[in-house]
Write a protein that holds these residues in place. Structure first.
Motif: not given
Length: 285
Positions: A92, A168, A181-183, A202, A205, A207
């Motif tokens: 990731w 997104e 899972r989106c992040r 970012l 969120r 990130i």
């Protein structure tokens, strides 16, 4: 198996996700038709020039359009990503970037009676830049160089405009219970994505990111003195891994039907990119 056709492993992964008609006349074998689609994307030939071994070209084209519109290839890509995520095989540390694809003159004739239907954008993701008519492919890939999500836009659109929409689109389903899972854990991007707005997005969120700061932004911050704030954190060792997304683009453009856009509609070209992305994943799982 002939050149540019599905291997047994690739067909084993794709076959359960192909829609099957319950009634009607006996239809051409699904694997034969999918092989025709892959051959067309690999070589970049016209649909009418498909070899006869794939049966009537209209049959192959009609099913390709049907699968493009109903999201068959998108579901197949998400399913193989879900398997990799369940096995802990997705890195990731996500890299994002874009590439320009020149549109062939056959793709430029997009005038259709009745206008656009469904999810087809009015501009067909075609824009005019110095090189003529072009399409831009925005891509997010994992740390192993496999596509997680992509977005099409006209060729003249700046990378940072589509950055949020691209992230997104990352949506990896769970095989069991739980939300997709989106992040990402971390995002790496070049200077084109260096903006206060995107960095703030970012941070909201949660990130982490590695994005170099532009020189004019550095000068502006220095000129403001203590009011300019601290410089954004930048790890050179992490940034060296950004070449992974370039290698992913290189693999996708190994498909001649993607390196040059021949499709008139963005829906068809997006389906071709999705099918090619599925094949890249199938090689690695």
């Amino acid at each position: 198996m002939r050149r540019h056709e599905l291997t047994d492993r690739e067909w084993e992964l794709l076959a359960p996700l192909i829609p099957r008609a319950a009634t009607g006349r006996p239809r051409v074998e699904d694997r034969q038709v999918i092989n025709g689609m892959v051959y067309k994307i690999r070589t970049g030939i016209s649909w009418r020039d498909l070899p006869e071994r794939y049966r009537p070209w209209k049959t192959v084209y009609t099913r390709f359009r049907r699968y493009a519109i109903d999201g068959t290839f998108t579901r197949a890509l998400q399913q193989i990503q879900a398997r990799a995520d369940a096995a802990g095989d997705i890195d990731w540390l996500v890299q994002i970037d874009s590439t320009i694809v020149r549109a062939h003159q056959h793709a430029a004739d997009t005038g259709r009676k009745g206008g656009c239907t469904g999810d087809e954008p009015d501009d067909h993701a075609l824009g005019r830049s110095r090189g003529g008519l072009t399409t831009k492919v925005h891509l997010a890939c994992d740390g192993q160089g496999r596509p997680l999500a992509f977005l099409l836009s006209p060729g003249q659109r700046h990378d940072s405009v589509s950055a949020r929409s691209l992230l997104e689109r990352i949506r990896v389903p769970r095989l069991g219970l739980g939300r997709p899972r989106c992040r990402p854990d971390h995002v790496i991007a070049d200077k084109a994505y260096s903006s206060r707005g995107f960095r703030a997005y970012l941070r909201r969120r949660g990130i982490a990111h590695t994005i170099p700061e532009k020189q004019d932004q550095q000068r502006h911050r220095h000129n403001r003195g203590r009011h300019g704030g601290r410089p954004p954190r930048f790890d050179r060792e992490t940034y060296r891994r950004r070449n992974t997304v370039e290698r992913c683009f290189n693999q996708l453009k190994g498909f001649r039907g993607l390196a040059t856009r021949y499709d008139k509609t963005a829906t068809s070209y997006e389906a071709a990119v999705t099918l090619a992305s599925f094949l890249l994943w199938a090689r690695s799982v």
